[in-house]
Enzyme design. Structure first.
Site, PDB file in Angstrom:
ATOM      1  N   SER A  21       0.825  -1.202   0.000  1.00  0.00           N
ATOM      2  CA  SER A  21       0.000   0.000   0.000  1.00  0.00           C
ATOM      3  C   SER A  21       0.867   1.262   0.000  1.00  0.00           C
ATOM      4  O   SER A  21       1.865   1.340   0.696  1.00  0.00           O
ATOM      5  CB  SER A  21      -0.884  -0.011   1.247  1.00  0.00           C
ATOM      6  OG  SER A  21      -1.694   1.135   1.273  1.00  0.00           O
ATOM      7  N   ILE A  71       3.806  11.372   3.984  1.00  0.00           N
ATOM      8  CA  ILE A  71       2.749  11.737   3.036  1.00  0.00           C
ATOM      9  C   ILE A  71       1.490  12.127   3.804  1.00  0.00           C
ATOM     10  O   ILE A  71       0.784  13.061   3.421  1.00  0.00           O
ATOM     11  CB  ILE A  71       2.433  10.552   2.085  1.00  0.00           C
ATOM     12  CG1 ILE A  71       3.702  10.031   1.399  1.00  0.00           C
ATOM     13  CG2 ILE A  71       1.374  10.945   1.057  1.00  0.00           C
ATOM     14  CD1 ILE A  71       4.467  11.020   0.582  1.00  0.00           C
ATOM     15  N   GLY A  72       1.224  11.414   4.890  1.00  0.00           N
ATOM     16  CA  GLY A  72       0.071  11.760   5.712  1.00  0.00           C
ATOM     17  C   GLY A  72      -1.233  11.198   5.191  1.00  0.00           C
ATOM     18  O   GLY A  72      -2.294  11.809   5.339  1.00  0.00           O
ATOM     19  N   ASN A  99      -6.366  -1.312   1.474  1.00  0.00           N
ATOM     20  CA  ASN A  99      -5.853  -0.846   2.758  1.00  0.00           C
ATOM     21  C   ASN A  99      -6.812   0.210   3.298  1.00  0.00           C
ATOM     22  O   ASN A  99      -7.229   1.106   2.568  1.00  0.00           O
ATOM     23  CB  ASN A  99      -4.449  -0.264   2.524  1.00  0.00           C
ATOM     24  CG  ASN A  99      -3.746   0.137   3.801  1.00  0.00           C
ATOM     25  OD1 ASN A  99      -4.069   1.160   4.388  1.00  0.00           O
ATOM     26  ND2 ASN A  99      -2.782  -0.657   4.223  1.00  0.00           N
ATOM     27  N   ASN A 127      -4.925  -0.612   8.286  1.00  0.00           N
ATOM     28  CA  ASN A 127      -3.705   0.132   8.556  1.00  0.00           C
ATOM     29  C   ASN A 127      -3.789   0.752   9.946  1.00  0.00           C
ATOM     30  O   ASN A 127      -4.441   1.769  10.137  1.00  0.00           O
ATOM     31  CB  ASN A 127      -3.521   1.219   7.485  1.00  0.00           C
ATOM     32  CG  ASN A 127      -2.258   2.023   7.672  1.00  0.00           C
ATOM     33  OD1 ASN A 127      -1.500   1.798   8.614  1.00  0.00           O
ATOM     34  ND2 ASN A 127      -2.027   2.964   6.788  1.00  0.00           N
ATOM     35  N   CYS A 130       0.362   3.716  10.436  1.00  0.00           N
ATOM     36  CA  CYS A 130       0.992   4.858   9.772  1.00  0.00           C
ATOM     37  C   CYS A 130       1.556   5.808  10.825  1.00  0.00           C
ATOM     38  O   CYS A 130       0.824   6.286  11.688  1.00  0.00           O
ATOM     39  CB  CYS A 130       0.009   5.613   8.893  1.00  0.00           C
ATOM     40  SG  CYS A 130       0.760   7.077   8.180  1.00  0.00           S
ATOM     41  N   LYS A 165      -2.185  -4.727   9.422  1.00  0.00           N
ATOM     42  CA  LYS A 165      -0.792  -4.323   9.186  1.00  0.00           C
ATOM     43  C   LYS A 165      -0.214  -3.685  10.442  1.00  0.00           C
ATOM     44  O   LYS A 165      -0.720  -2.670  10.918  1.00  0.00           O
ATOM     45  CB  LYS A 165      -0.723  -3.350   8.006  1.00  0.00           C
ATOM     46  CG  LYS A 165       0.693  -3.004   7.567  1.00  0.00           C
ATOM     47  CD  LYS A 165       0.682  -2.250   6.238  1.00  0.00           C
ATOM     48  CE  LYS A 165       2.073  -1.936   5.745  1.00  0.00           C
ATOM     49  NZ  LYS A 165       2.039  -1.263   4.419  1.00  0.00           N
ATOM     50  N   GLY A 243       9.088  -5.009   4.132  1.00  0.00           N
ATOM     51  CA  GLY A 243      10.152  -4.180   4.686  1.00  0.00           C
ATOM     52  C   GLY A 243      11.434  -4.266   3.886  1.00  0.00           C
ATOM     53  O   GLY A 243      12.232  -5.171   4.072  1.00  0.00           O
ATOM     54  N   GLY A 265       7.597  -2.749  -1.558  1.00  0.00           N
ATOM     55  CA  GLY A 265       7.177  -1.359  -1.361  1.00  0.00           C
ATOM     56  C   GLY A 265       8.028  -0.365  -2.121  1.00  0.00           C
ATOM     57  O   GLY A 265       7.892  -0.184  -3.327  1.00  0.00           O
TER      58      GLY A 265
END
Lengths: 307, 270
Positions: A21, A71-72, A99, A127, A130, A165, A243, A265
């Site tokens: 994601s 990014i938020g 996600n 999620n 974050c 996640k 990761g 990713g």
């Protein structure tokens, strides 16, 4: 013929290589450069109930073999995704995993509910990890009670396979894994980005407007491997390793320690074809080693001493 | 619009001014598809350092030879490594990307090009496009750098009937001052342009946009930001729409420099 198909509880995937994601947009952005139908699955950008603008720039900074982002959680919102993005993506014959995120337990549940009614989605990934937003995200991922509440609320609203996640930014990821399994998650994916920051000694300012962000990329791979190891050895549900995976060797390392699938990713940003190359690389590796089924390799790490 | 991910051969890699280099790259498909103001993502080498590709605008686009060039400033690890690359070696290129410059509106007579430092890069290709489309345009270049040694050769512009106005921050060449000082001075001496194109550091662009609004001049600015993917995926290069419009309500209306840009229109809806 080599079998690459993996079964993660209720979720069956044609191969164990998905895209993570936030690194593959809403699925079609890279489709002119690669055949996305070859992927094990696409996890689309995290969706909230309403569109979110994201954080002010600068939002990214490169560090040694890594990328810090804040990014938020900018996204188009769940309705826009279902109406405009999903129909085109479903034509590509690839498992679509969505996600989801929210500011409150109720918002997570609502987003899960809306997506459950949309046809064609293979699974949801919650999620709770974050690191870049004040409300939502990480709060739910670091507080066991909150994590339980979010996952069980979404669980009540959907019969879709549920992935949770996890963040590495906790003391004991195994404990968090137990909590989300109790709350009803079918699968765990780990890890999200590692909390990080970068500063400029000349301007004496942080390099990100948000001051801190989440580190991804090859720099975090050894951390991720250990965290996945902890999860694999604590709970019985299938685990998706994430990761810093950039090559088929990296992917196989996660599978070796017991992850049943992986997500690529940051490497997508550098070479959008990374995941396809990883699938081919895994196939050749198995061929070279006379292994006819990826499932025979998964979790086959040999330890000299008892755990 | 097609995007190509290729390994392309370096034809030439040479120094043009202090810390300013030019790399010529052979790729007929990219050269044919590219237009001025668009950019490419260059993979400096297939290793973990540097990790990300680096964005560069197309500086020249020679379709008949299948060769394009970039002009780059040595600022960090990636660009330092680039100076060591030799003709004949190959380099990873993802291109063409983003929205480039468009032609000035019909009836435009005078065009100004405003270049700050390495912002001169895309104007070589832009000037060719402008001259090809309308040979009657009266074009002036305002080009500034920190110091004279960082200015690249401007004969190409002069040879194409483009009036060149140089300036430097330290006064070692041309007018002593910033690009915007040079522009303000010209405004008081000559007729204002009908349209402008601007490329340079963000603080310069901010001043240019203010100048354009005060004088009611339309134009296009090409923005420079950090990028991870270059294809609209990572959302890392976003810039507030307020930067271009000045409208406070658009503070959190973010535009992706790689996708909605890197060229943005000023004086009209983006």
């Amino acid at each position: 013929m080599i079998n690459l198909e993996v079964t993660l509880g209720p979720l069956k995937l044609p191969n164990p290589v998905m895209v993570a994601s936030g690194t593959f947009g809403y699925g079609l952005e890279y489709s002119s450069l690669l055949d996305i139908s070859k992927l094990g699955g696409i996890v689309v950008k995290g969706l909230s109930l309403k569109p979110r603008p994201g954080n002010p720039p600068p939002r990214i900074v490169e560090t040694c073999a890594g990328l810090i982002n804040s990014i938020g959680l900018e996204n188009v919102g769940v309705e826009d995704f279902i109406n405009k993005k999903l129909p085109l993506l479903l034509k590509r014959d690839v498992p679509v995993i969505v996600n989801i995120l929210g500011n409150t337990v109720e918002e997570y549940a609502e987003v899960g509910n809306i997506l459950s009614d949309a046809e064609g989605i293979s699974a949801l990934e919650i999620n709770i990890s974050c690191p870049n937003v004040k409300s939502g995200g990480i709060i739910f991922g670091t507080d066991p009670k909150q994590a339980y509440n979010v996952v069980s609320a979404v669980r009540k609203n959907t019969s879709l396979p549920l992935i949770t996640k996890l963040t590495p930014n906790v003391t004991d990821i195994g404990m968090m894994a137990k909590v989300v399994v109790e709350a009803g998650t079918d699968i765990i994916s780990a890890i999200n980005t590692v909390s990080a920051m970068a500063v400029d000694i000349n301007t004496r300012k942080p390099k990100l407007a948000n001051v801190f962000g989440g580190l991804s990329g090859p720099a975090i791979k050894p951390i991720a491997l250990k965290k996945v190891w902890d999860v694999v050895n604590t709970v019985d549900v299938p685990v998706i390793g994430i990761g810093g995976i950039s090559s088929y060797e990296d992917a196989l390392e996660f599978l070796l320690i017991g992850a049943q699938a992986i997500q690529v990713g940051t490497a997508n940003f550098i070479n959008p074809g990374t995941s396809i190359e990883i699938i081919e690389g895994i196939r050749s590796f198995l061929e070279r080693n006379n292994i006819d089924d990826i499932n025979k390799f998964i979790g086959s790490l040999e330890l000299d001493t008892a755990k | 619009m097609p995007v190509f991910q290729v390994k392309a051969i370096i034809i030439e890699n040479s120094q043009m001014a202090r810390d300013i280099w030019r790399m010529k790259i052979y790729s007929p498909e990219i050269t044919k598809a590219a237009y001025p103001g668009q950019f490419l993502m260059l993979r400096v080498r297939d290793e973990l350092l540097p990790l990300l590709r680096r964005p560069f605008s197309f500086s020249t686009i020679n379709v008949s030879e299948g060769i394009f060039s970039i002009l780059y400033k040595v600022v960090g690890h990636g660009t330092r490594l680039m100076t060591k690359m030799l003709a004949g070696e190959s380099v990873g290129v993802l291109a063409p990307l983003g929205r480039g410059f468009s032609k000035p509106p019909d009836g435009t007579k005078r065009v100004w090009l405003l270049a700050g430092g390495i912002g001169i890069a895309p104007f070589f290709a832009l000037l060719e496009m402008l001259k090809r489309d309308s040979s009657k345009l009266e074009i002036s270049l305002f080009y500034g750098a920190a110091t004279g040694e960082e200015l690249v050769d401007c004969r190409f512009f002069e040879n194409n009937n483009c009036k060149v106005n140089l300036c430097t921050d330290d006064g070692t060449c041309g007018l002593h001052g910033l690009i915007t000082d040079s522009v303000e001075r010209a405004c008081s001496l000559t007729i204002l342009p009908d349209f402008f194109y601007s490329c340079g550091p963000t603080p310069m662009q901010s001043k240019v946009i203010e100048w354009a609004k005060c004088n009611g001049i339309r134009g296009q600015v090409s923005m420079e930001t950090y990028m991870a993917c270059g294809m609209g995926v990572c959302l890392g290069c976003s810039i507030s729409k307020k930067f271009f419009t000045g409208n406070k309500n658009e503070e959190t209306n973010y535009l992706r420099v790689c996708r909605e840009g890197p060229v943005f229109s000023i004086g009209e809806e983006n």
